[in-house]
Design a protein around this motif. Structure first.
Motif, PDB file in Angstrom:
ATOM      1  N   ILE A 197      -3.345  13.281   5.763  1.00 12.96           N
ATOM      2  CA  ILE A 197      -4.214  13.324   4.588  1.00 12.96           C
ATOM      3  C   ILE A 197      -5.559  13.942   4.953  1.00 12.96           C
ATOM      4  CG2 ILE A 197      -5.473  11.908   2.929  1.00 12.96           C
ATOM      5  CD1 ILE A 197      -3.130  10.023   2.841  1.00 12.96           C
ATOM      6  N   THR A 198      -6.139  13.480   6.057  1.00 16.86           N
ATOM      7  CA  THR A 198      -7.479  13.941   6.397  1.00 16.86           C
ATOM      8  C   THR A 198      -7.482  15.007   7.483  1.00 16.86           C
ATOM      9  OG1 THR A 198      -7.717  12.233   8.068  1.00 16.86           O
ATOM     10  CG2 THR A 198      -8.445  11.684   5.859  1.00 16.86           C
ATOM     11  N   GLY A 199      -6.410  15.090   8.258  1.00 17.73           N
ATOM     12  CA  GLY A 199      -6.370  16.038   9.361  1.00 17.73           C
ATOM     13  C   GLY A 199      -7.096  15.543  10.608  1.00 17.73           C
ATOM     14  N   GLN A 200      -7.560  14.289  10.583  1.00 13.27           N
ATOM     15  CA  GLN A 200      -8.281  13.729  11.727  1.00 13.27           C
ATOM     16  C   GLN A 200      -7.306  13.078  12.711  1.00 13.27           C
ATOM     17  OE1 GLN A 200     -11.504  14.302  12.037  1.00 13.27           O
ATOM     18  NE2 GLN A 200     -11.335  15.369  10.066  1.00 13.27           N
ATOM     19  N   PRO A 201      -7.629  13.092  14.000  1.00 18.55           N
ATOM     20  CA  PRO A 201      -6.774  12.374  14.949  1.00 18.55           C
ATOM     21  C   PRO A 201      -6.909  10.868  14.752  1.00 18.55           C
ATOM     22  CG  PRO A 201      -8.697  13.264  16.055  1.00 18.55           C
ATOM     23  CD  PRO A 201      -8.740  13.787  14.647  1.00 18.55           C
ATOM     24  N   THR A 202      -5.796  10.185  14.820  1.00 16.61           N
ATOM     25  CA  THR A 202      -5.806   8.768  14.508  1.00 16.61           C
ATOM     26  C   THR A 202      -4.519   8.122  14.997  1.00 16.61           C
ATOM     27  OG1 THR A 202      -5.707   7.180  12.699  1.00 16.61           O
ATOM     28  CG2 THR A 202      -4.826   9.337  12.258  1.00 16.61           C
ATOM     29  N   PRO A 203      -4.546   6.831  15.314  1.00 18.13           N
ATOM     30  CA  PRO A 203      -3.266   6.134  15.439  1.00 18.13           C
ATOM     31  C   PRO A 203      -2.717   5.905  14.035  1.00 18.13           C
ATOM     32  CG  PRO A 203      -5.095   4.663  15.927  1.00 18.13           C
ATOM     33  CD  PRO A 203      -5.694   5.976  15.591  1.00 18.13           C
ATOM     34  N   PRO A 204      -1.427   6.106  13.814  1.00 19.87           N
ATOM     35  CA  PRO A 204      -0.917   6.002  12.452  1.00 19.87           C
ATOM     36  C   PRO A 204      -0.815   4.569  11.963  1.00 19.87           C
ATOM     37  CG  PRO A 204       0.864   6.494  13.965  1.00 19.87           C
ATOM     38  CD  PRO A 204      -0.386   6.496  14.777  1.00 19.87           C
ATOM     39  N   GLU A 205      -1.025   4.408  10.649  1.00 20.52           N
ATOM     40  CA  GLU A 205      -0.821   3.100  10.013  1.00 20.52           C
ATOM     41  C   GLU A 205       0.679   2.825   9.984  1.00 20.52           C
ATOM     42  OE1 GLU A 205      -2.558   0.674   9.270  1.00 20.52           O
ATOM     43  OE2 GLU A 205      -2.643   0.131   7.161  1.00 20.52           O
ATOM     44  N   ARG A 206       1.050   1.612  10.425  1.00 23.72           N
ATOM     45  CA  ARG A 206       2.481   1.319  10.507  1.00 23.72           C
ATOM     46  C   ARG A 206       3.097   1.064   9.131  1.00 23.72           C
ATOM     47  NH1 ARG A 206       6.856  -1.242  12.882  1.00 23.72           N
ATOM     48  NH2 ARG A 206       6.766  -3.173  11.730  1.00 23.72           N
ATOM     49  N   LEU A 207       2.472   0.144   8.384  1.00 24.96           N
ATOM     50  CA  LEU A 207       2.970  -0.179   7.049  1.00 24.96           C
ATOM     51  C   LEU A 207       1.858   0.040   6.035  1.00 24.96           C
ATOM     52  CD1 LEU A 207       4.754  -3.548   7.881  1.00 24.96           C
ATOM     53  CD2 LEU A 207       5.837  -1.341   7.482  1.00 24.96           C
ATOM     54  N   HIS A 208       2.176   0.727   4.966  1.00 23.28           N
ATOM     55  CA  HIS A 208       1.172   0.981   3.939  1.00 23.28           C
ATOM     56  C   HIS A 208       1.188  -0.146   2.911  1.00 23.28           C
ATOM     57  CE1 HIS A 208       0.991   5.558   4.716  1.00 23.28           C
ATOM     58  NE2 HIS A 208       1.282   4.904   5.807  1.00 23.28           N
ATOM     59  N   ALA A 243       5.424   9.502   9.141  1.00 26.74           N
ATOM     60  CA  ALA A 243       4.483  10.257   8.315  1.00 26.74           C
ATOM     61  C   ALA A 243       3.092   9.781   8.687  1.00 26.74           C
ATOM     62  CB  ALA A 243       4.749  10.032   6.834  1.00 26.74           C
ATOM     63  N   PRO A 244       2.500  10.337   9.733  1.00 26.87           N
ATOM     64  CA  PRO A 244       1.253   9.785  10.254  1.00 26.87           C
ATOM     65  C   PRO A 244       0.101   9.830   9.248  1.00 26.87           C
ATOM     66  CG  PRO A 244       1.738  11.906  11.251  1.00 26.87           C
ATOM     67  CD  PRO A 244       2.945  11.520  10.471  1.00 26.87           C
ATOM     68  N   VAL A 245      -0.394   8.662   8.901  1.00 28.42           N
ATOM     69  CA  VAL A 245      -1.536   8.540   8.001  1.00 28.42           C
ATOM     70  C   VAL A 245      -2.492   7.551   8.657  1.00 28.42           C
ATOM     71  CG1 VAL A 245      -2.311   7.751   5.743  1.00 28.42           C
ATOM     72  CG2 VAL A 245      -0.160   8.960   5.938  1.00 28.42           C
ATOM     73  N   SER A 246      -3.763   7.875   8.673  1.00 23.73           N
ATOM     74  CA  SER A 246      -4.718   6.968   9.305  1.00 23.73           C
ATOM     75  C   SER A 246      -4.853   5.713   8.458  1.00 23.73           C
ATOM     76  CB  SER A 246      -6.071   7.654   9.450  1.00 23.73           C
ATOM     77  OG  SER A 246      -6.641   7.839   8.179  1.00 23.73           O
ATOM     78  N   PRO A 247      -5.151   4.569   9.088  1.00 23.26           N
ATOM     79  CA  PRO A 247      -5.290   3.328   8.313  1.00 23.26           C
ATOM     80  C   PRO A 247      -6.314   3.466   7.186  1.00 23.26           C
ATOM     81  CG  PRO A 247      -5.248   2.853  10.658  1.00 23.26           C
ATOM     82  CD  PRO A 247      -5.277   4.341  10.538  1.00 23.26           C
ATOM     83  N   ALA A 248      -7.414   4.156   7.459  1.00 23.66           N
ATOM     84  CA  ALA A 248      -8.448   4.297   6.425  1.00 23.66           C
ATOM     85  C   ALA A 248      -7.914   5.092   5.246  1.00 23.66           C
ATOM     86  CB  ALA A 248      -9.681   4.979   7.016  1.00 23.66           C
ATOM     87  N   ALA A 249      -7.200   6.182   5.530  1.00 24.57           N
ATOM     88  CA  ALA A 249      -6.673   7.013   4.445  1.00 24.57           C
ATOM     89  C   ALA A 249      -5.591   6.278   3.673  1.00 24.57           C
ATOM     90  CB  ALA A 249      -6.122   8.318   5.010  1.00 24.57           C
ATOM     91  N   ALA A 250      -4.787   5.488   4.394  1.00 27.81           N
ATOM     92  CA  ALA A 250      -3.740   4.713   3.721  1.00 27.81           C
ATOM     93  C   ALA A 250      -4.377   3.692   2.796  1.00 27.81           C
ATOM     94  CB  ALA A 250      -2.852   4.022   4.749  1.00 27.81           C
ATOM     95  N   PHE A 251      -5.440   3.057   3.279  1.00 22.75           N
ATOM     96  CA  PHE A 251      -6.162   2.103   2.435  1.00 22.75           C
ATOM     97  C   PHE A 251      -6.713   2.816   1.208  1.00 22.75           C
ATOM     98  CE2 PHE A 251     -10.227   0.343   1.130  1.00 22.75           C
ATOM     99  CZ  PHE A 251      -9.858  -0.955   0.839  1.00 22.75           C
TER     100      PHE A 251
END
Lengths: 587, 219
Positions: A197-208, A243-251
């Motif tokens: 979503i943001t293109g930033q490096p991040t550990p992915p959120e496991r469950l949205h 589908a790697p999404v950062s926790p902040a973006a998932a929130f």
């Protein structure tokens, strides 16, 4: 693009100047808290305040921004500074004292973990002192306890005496929560991936987080991004890593979507089985956002809003509001439908406002058809869908029809063939071509004309239309009128008997009908009227070279439209008989 | 100068699945570089060469269709297969009726692209004699030959492919398609075979043309 747009919407709403409409920041959640424990700075319980207010039959608690709750399962997991009475006070509601003790310990542990981040905050200190003493006894001593006990196991939170904000909303505590919610700067972590979503490096959120409020999905919510079966995974990746999404973006995207789907949301509507939400890219187009639902839906509390919004849109287009750069701002429409514990995207539109406005305008122009004064000028989508359903019931609307029509409206493409089919079928089955069905048929025919330009159907009676099917529809209408006037009060007219056959296999019935009409004409008392109607029949039939053996679906639609137009025309004239005598025979 | 090839690729349907919505599939708005690469690879692929996508031109407007399909939700267990191999017997079947999953999809309709890719030598004979491979591709593509049927995102959406020798007389890209389409999957990074990572890039379209030589790829 969908999640990115939702993320951008969240960014826009989290900065909203109006705090009521602001979306919760990362790590926070909007939650109903029915009871607030009022504490003094030294940790004594002063009072329990009830935030519930009657709404209809039920009492609804006030909503507060609180630290985001953990996903509760059967295990013990405490929220921060708010939770149920079991966790906060150690109230045993299920007869399991060991478990309650564990819950209380978990609740205190989270507080203790927060304490170093908000060193010496008066609110936090008060809560800790309160919990260190016997909180349950203190609470039960208060007169308001009865209400709490009645609720069973309600959510509780804390407030310092004389303050407006809850303890968890105090600036120092708030900052500590935010600090705890923001993950430490990633970079060297081997699990770091690019957030899509943001293109930033991040550990992915496991469950949205789950999305709530989609009709037909589980009430506890369903997911858009979820990989709940083995066949959905790729490269051996687990859950969110697919589908790697950062926790902040998932929130951000889940919060935004849940907000849009919320009960009070003015930015949602139901299109067939698809729960539809929509939003504008920029704050300055908020008014379009507010009015969009009224364009397609009749709002129960204000039936005139629909007409007003359509006129407002037409005026906005006319005044050039969407010309130039302003028209480039995008408008998003997202249709969601449930599917097996997941949420499927039924349709998705991200078009410049200029195109959206133009397409919606075209939609209402397509629908425009001559009508009686009591019919509304701009029919709503829901009513149009219902008009082609069995018994006019919403349940009988074909499942994907609403979404397909919506897609056609927003993209300017052809209306689904199913819609024309259903409308023609209903006309034949009920031998009635009402305003709404005529509008549907006209819209479908118009749109197919526009895409392969020939002669477009008109809104009103088109006397020069040479199309045989259209002419036959008109003829049928006149023949019916003749019969009606010859035999007033007839129970069964030729329409009940012959509409279906006349609209599909004209050759087979029109010989009979034309023979009959001579008898009807002979029976009429008013000779002048009989002559006029006969002239009208002659005028219509003069344009028909040959009676077709059968009509295809679009032609059946034209038949219905011709019938409807002519009938409307006959009735309009009947209201003003003086002019009727002179004009029906015309040219 | 490494040789560049251009293919005109069309199809009735296409689904370039977004990773975040790959269960209830939703396609990207247009072909992804990795899907485009595999079109070239389906015509010619050897361990000695690699295809690098240069440019994607979108030729027809983005149209959508929503379809529901029957699929299965389970995979055959690798452990059971290993066990069956060792013991010489076992039940490896997957019953469609038991594992059925209905999945919705938002696919593209009537797509047309012009894809430009460059052939790069990786190792072996290609390093000295790339002409051999370019001739091979030239011959195969112009005759319509392929190793497997080129497809548009999903195997069931086959592509009609034509080698474009010179751009003269070819249709213009769809100039109305312009702007930022967000982060798009570029390809998978297979440098760690045990844990392939997705790579993303910012899909910026200029008058229907996606220039991949300018794209910043993040992995």
């Amino acid at each position: 693009m969908i999640l990115q747009a939702l993320h951008a919407y969240y960014e826009r709403k989290v900065r909203d100047p109006d705090p009521v409409r602001r979306l919760p920041a990362a790590g926070l959640e909007d939650k109903e808290i029915p009871f607030i424990l009022e504490l003094s700075t030294d940790g004594r319980l002063l009072d329990i305040s009830d935030t519930r207010e009657p709404q209809g039959k039920k009492k609804v608690a006030r909503r507060y921004l609180v630290p985001q709750g953990v996903k509760k399962t059967s295990g013990v997991a405490a929220n921060l500074l708010w939770d149920t009475a079991e966790y906060v006070l150690g109230l045993d509601t299920k007869g399991k004292p060991e478990r309650v003790a564990e819950q209380m310990a978990a609740f205190r542990q989270r507080l203790d973990a927060l304490a170093p981040h908000a060193e010496g905050d008066a609110g936090l200190e008060a809560v800790r002192r309160f919990l260190a003493a016997d909180p349950l006894a203190a609470a039960q001593a208060k007169p308001a306890w009865a209400a709490v006990a009645e609720e069973g196991n309600p959510n509780l939170s804390f407030r310092l005496q004389g303050e407006n904000d809850l303890v968890c909303q105090r600036p120092a505590v708030f900052a500590a929560i935010q600090a705890a919610a923001t993950p430490a700067a990633a970079g060297h972590d081997p699990a770091t991936v690019t957030c899509l979503i943001t293109g930033q490096p991040t550990p992915p959120e496991r469950l949205h987080s789950a999305i709530k409020g989609v009709w037909g999905a589980q009430t506890s919510g369903a997911n858009i991004v979820s990989f709940n079966l083995d066949a959905f995974r790729s490269f051996g990746k687990e859950q969110g890593a697919n589908a790697p999404v950062s926790p902040a973006a998932a929130f951000a995207y889940t919060t935004a979507l849940n907000h849009l789907l919320g009960k009070q949301s003015a930015q949602r509507m139901q299109v067939g089985d698809a729960s539809t939400v929509f939003w504008a890219q920029r704050e300055e187009d908020k008014d379009v956002e507010d009015g969009f639902a009224a364009l397609f839906d009749e709002l129960p509390d204000d039936p005139d809003a629909h007409t007003a919004q359509v006129s407002a849109l037409f005026n906005a287009v006319r005044s050039g509001r969407f010309d130039g750069a302003a028209g480039n701002n995008r408008f998003y429409v997202l249709g969601l439908a449930p599917n097996a514990a997941r949420i499927a995207i039924r349709f998705w539109h991200a078009d410049p406002l200029r195109d959206v406005a133009r397409h919606i305008q075209a939609w209402f122009q397509d629908l425009e058809v001559v009508r009686s004064p009591q019919d509304p000028p701009y029919p709503t989508l829901f009513n149009l869908l219902r008009a082609v359903a069995l018994q006019r019931k919403a349940d009988n609307i074909p499942p994907t029809l609403g979404g397909d029509v919506m897609r056609a409206i927003l993209s300017g493409g052809p209306y689904p063939a199913l819609w024309l089919n259903a409308a023609v079928q209903r006309c034949r089955a009920e031998q009635q071509v009402g305003y709404l069905r005529a509008a549907v048929i006209k819209a479908c025919l118009t749109r197919s004309y526009r895409l392969s330009p020939q002669e477009a159907p008109r809104a009103m009676l088109d006397k020069d239309n040479p199309n045989a099917a259209y002419r036959l529809g008109r003829l049928f209408s006149v023949l019916e009128k003749i019969q009606e006037e010859a035999n007033p009060g007839l129970n069964t007219t030729i329409r009940e008997r012959y509409y279906g056959a006349a609209s599909s296999t004209p050759l087979a019935v029109f010989t009979t009908l034309l023979r009959l009409h001579n008898h009807h004409l002979a029976k009429m008392q008013n000779r002048g009227r009989a002559v006029n109607l006969e002239k009208l029949v002659a005028e219509i039939t003069s344009g028909i070279t040959d009676f077709p053996g059968h009509l295809n679906l679009p032609d059946q639609g034209r038949f219905a439209l011709g019938y409807y137009h002519q009938r409307q025309d006959l009735f309009t004239k009947a209201e003003a008989p003086a002019t009727a005598e002179t004009t029906t025979t015309g040219d | 100068m490494r040789p560049e090839f251009c293919l005109d690729v069309r199809g009735d349907y296409a689904c370039f699945t977004r990773p975040e919505m790959k269960v209830e599939r939703v396609s990207y708005d247009f072909i992804t570089p990795s899907a485009a690469r595999s079109v070239f690879e389906s015509i010619l692929w050897k361990p000695e060469i690699r295809w690098r996508m240069e440019r994607i031109e979108v030729l027809s407007p983005v149209r959508w269709i929503s379809v529901r399909r029957n699929e299965v939700g389970a995979v055959v267990s690798a452990r059971n297969v290993a066990g069956a191999m060792q013991s010489g017997k076992g039940q490896l079947g997957l019953y469609v009726e038991k594992e059925r999953q209905q999945r919705a999809g938002l696919f593209l309709r009537d797509v047309a692209y012009r894809l430009y890719a460059r052939m790069e030598p990786v190792k072996g004979e290609a390093m000295g004699n790339l002409a051999k491979y370019t001739e091979m591709f030239q011959r195969r593509a112009s005759k319509g030959q392929c190793v497997n049927q080129p497809y548009l995102g999903c195997r069931e959406f086959d592509a009609r492919v034509r080698l474009v020798a010179s751009p003269d007389g070819e249709p213009e890209p769809l100039t109305s398609l312009d702007g930022d389409f967000g982060w798009m999957l570029y390809d998978m990074d297979f440098t760690r075979p045990a844990d392939p990572r997705p790579m993303f890039f910012r899909a910026q379209l200029t008058r229907g043309v996606l220039d991949l030589t300018q794209a910043e790829v993040r992995s």
